[in-house]
Every structure is written in structure tokens, then in C-alpha cells.
Design a protein around this motif. Structure first.
Motif, PDB file in Angstrom:
ATOM      1  N   HIS A  70      15.145 -11.640 -27.317  1.00 39.69           N
ATOM      2  CA  HIS A  70      15.455 -13.026 -27.691  1.00 39.69           C
ATOM      3  C   HIS A  70      16.321 -13.687 -26.615  1.00 39.69           C
ATOM      4  CE1 HIS A  70      14.463 -13.224 -32.233  1.00 39.69           C
ATOM      5  NE2 HIS A  70      13.746 -12.278 -31.662  1.00 39.69           N
ATOM      6  N   ALA A  73      14.140 -14.493 -23.622  1.00 41.34           N
ATOM      7  CA  ALA A  73      13.261 -15.631 -23.884  1.00 41.34           C
ATOM      8  C   ALA A  73      13.972 -16.960 -23.671  1.00 41.34           C
ATOM      9  CB  ALA A  73      12.714 -15.555 -25.311  1.00 41.34           C
ATOM     10  N   SER A  74      15.289 -16.925 -23.652  1.00 44.04           N
ATOM     11  CA  SER A  74      16.070 -18.142 -23.405  1.00 44.04           C
ATOM     12  C   SER A  74      16.278 -18.406 -21.921  1.00 44.04           C
ATOM     13  CB  SER A  74      17.444 -18.014 -24.081  1.00 44.04           C
ATOM     14  OG  SER A  74      17.329 -17.675 -25.445  1.00 44.04           O
ATOM     15  N   VAL A  99       8.985 -15.786 -30.943  1.00 42.35           N
ATOM     16  CA  VAL A  99       9.322 -15.381 -29.580  1.00 42.35           C
ATOM     17  C   VAL A  99       8.309 -15.937 -28.584  1.00 42.35           C
ATOM     18  CG1 VAL A  99       9.537 -13.424 -28.006  1.00 42.35           C
ATOM     19  CG2 VAL A  99      10.578 -13.309 -30.276  1.00 42.35           C
ATOM     20  N   ASN A 101       6.384 -18.583 -28.892  1.00 40.19           N
ATOM     21  CA  ASN A 101       6.592 -20.028 -28.766  1.00 40.19           C
ATOM     22  C   ASN A 101       7.821 -20.329 -27.907  1.00 40.19           C
ATOM     23  OD1 ASN A 101       4.853 -22.160 -30.302  1.00 40.19           O
ATOM     24  ND2 ASN A 101       4.857 -20.340 -31.621  1.00 40.19           N
ATOM     25  N   ALA A 102       8.852 -19.487 -28.031  1.00 42.51           N
ATOM     26  CA  ALA A 102      10.039 -19.673 -27.186  1.00 42.51           C
ATOM     27  C   ALA A 102       9.678 -19.514 -25.712  1.00 42.51           C
ATOM     28  CB  ALA A 102      11.124 -18.670 -27.582  1.00 42.51           C
ATOM     29  N   ARG A 106       9.432 -22.714 -22.601  1.00 38.81           N
ATOM     30  CA  ARG A 106      10.118 -22.672 -21.309  1.00 38.81           C
ATOM     31  C   ARG A 106       9.148 -22.561 -20.130  1.00 38.81           C
ATOM     32  NH1 ARG A 106      15.413 -22.523 -21.254  1.00 38.81           N
ATOM     33  NH2 ARG A 106      15.400 -21.661 -19.117  1.00 38.81           N
TER      34      ARG A 106
END
Length: 232
Positions: A70, A73-74, A99, A101-102, A106
Motif C-alpha cells: 500500500h 502504491a502511493s 490497490v 486502482n491506486a 498514479r
């Protein structure tokens, strides 16, 4: 193993010129020149379509905990492909609708997980390429276990994957290798692709494949070498 995180700024940026040329080559042609880097054939494309080329952002998680994924993914950006080492687990799915979609939000190019994924219908509707060994209803949790790594060497599909390696994928499977290793064989592979249509045309014109590739001549030499020479 303690938590080990390397900043993404330490990764070499994606070589856009090399990536564009790799996107033109037929990936199985690279298999004529390379032996290493080809992931387990059971690691298959679960969602998405087309051809995948991007920079590996590697994540190593514990079998039940996706906290570090997570976090990763940011941080990813355009052209990045998240490569997830699940420590050999094939039951807990760290990748699902949220996840992935995250990653898509980006601009990431896709994800490859050495394990399973979930929410397969949603993933296919989204269309971001995702490669995995299969699907599962059982998911990872956010336990916050102080173990794993980000941008560290991992194993995916039974091959080593390093941070910043290039990831290639299509309907046939996945190849992960350093950019320099791919660049070293790319010219020959592109030339092979250019010559292939005329080779196929020759086959339909009646010329045997063994003649065209010189395999028949090689076999004849091998047979001749294996045949005992009679004494005069």
C-alpha cells in the motif's frame, strides 16, 4: 529480515528510447538470444491486454501483510511496474481492486505478483495489466509487520528481479532483466522480426524449414560425424 526501504529517487529513470524500441520487438524473439529472466510460464496475465514495458518497482512482503505494498502504491509513477514478492505464498492475494486502482491513478503501467490476486472482474474492467499465478478470495491484511522491503532485490516467477530492471509482458508471459542485458540483444531481435515475414512466405512457397534455417545441414553433419568410417 528487518524492514528495508530504498527511496524511489535512487532508481535510474526509465530509458524512454530503449522502452520504445522494446515495445516494437516481438518478446518471444528475445528468447532466441536470452536464457535468463523469463518468469515461470504459470505466471500468467490475469487482466489487461497488449504489451507491457516498464521499470520495476520491487516490493517484498510477508505472506499475510500488504502494508508495504500500500505504501509503494502511493509512490509509483508513470511507466512503473510493481513487482511483488510474496515470500512464496500462493493463498493470500495482495492485489485487488483498490490497490490496482491506486496504481492506475498514479499512471503505473502494471503489476506482476509472485502470488495471486483478487477482484478479477474489477481488474479486467479497469484494464491495467496484472500478472499473477491465479486468483483467491483470501486477502492479505494491514498488520504492519516490520518485515519486507521496497526497491530491494526480490524473486518473481522464479527469477531474480532488481529495482529498476525492465519488465516486459504480453499474452505469452513475463520477462524481467536489466536494461543493459536487453539492449545488448535488441538489434539482433529486431532484425529477426523484420526477416520473419519473408521466411514465412518461403515456407508457403514450398521451401522446407530445415533448409531455410540450415538445421537440416547441421543434422546431416552430425549424422556424418557419428557414422563410423570404414577402413579401406
Amino acid at each position: 529480515m528487518p524492514l528495508h526501504i530504498r527511496d524511489l529517487s535512487q532508481l535510474a529513470p526509465l530509458n524512454s528510447a530503449l522502452a520504445e524500441r522494446l515495445a516494437r520487438v516481438d518478446f518471444p524473439t528475445l528468447g532466441h538470444y536470452l536464457e535468463e529472466g523469463f518468469c515461470d510460464p504459470l505466471l500468467r496475465r490475469i487482466a489487461g491486454a497488449g504489451r507491457l514495458v516498464g521499470r520495476a518497482v520491487t516490493v517484498r512482503i510477508t505472506p499475510t501483510d500488504s502494508t508495504l505494498l500500500h505504501h509503494a502504491a502511493s509512490l509509483v509513477g508513470p511507466g512503473d511496474i510493481v513487482v511483488v514478492d510474496c515470500g512464496g505464498d500462493r493463498r493470500h492475494a495482495p492485489l485487488g481492486e483498490v490497490v490496482v486502482n491506486a496504481l492506475a491513478a498514479r499512471g503505473a503501467a502494471g503489476a506482476v505478483v509472485d502470488g495471486v490476486c483478487t477482484d478479477v472482474d474489477a481488474l479486467r474492467e479497469l484494464g491495467l495489466p496484472v500478472y499473477a499465478y491465479g486468483t483467491s478470495l483470501l486477502t492479505t491484511k494491514l498488520h504492519g509487520i516490520p518485515d519486507g522491503g521496497l526497491n530491494v532485490p526480490v524473486t518473481c516467477g522464479a527469477v531474480p528481479a532488481g529495482p529498476g530492471d525492465l519488465v516486459l509482458g504480453d499474452a505469452n508471459g513475463v520477462l524481467i532483466a536489466p536494461a543493459a542485458r536487453l539492449a545488448a540483444v535488441l538489434d539482433e531481435a529486431l532484425l529477426d522480426d523484420q526477416e520473419e515475414p519473408s521466411l514465412v512466405a518461403d515456407l508457403y512457397a514450398g521451401r522446407p524449414l530445415g533448409e531455410l534455417t540450415k538445421a537440416t545441414a547441421t543434422v546431416e553433419k552430425l549424422l556424418a560425424a557419428a557414422t563410423p568410417t570404414e577402413n579401406p
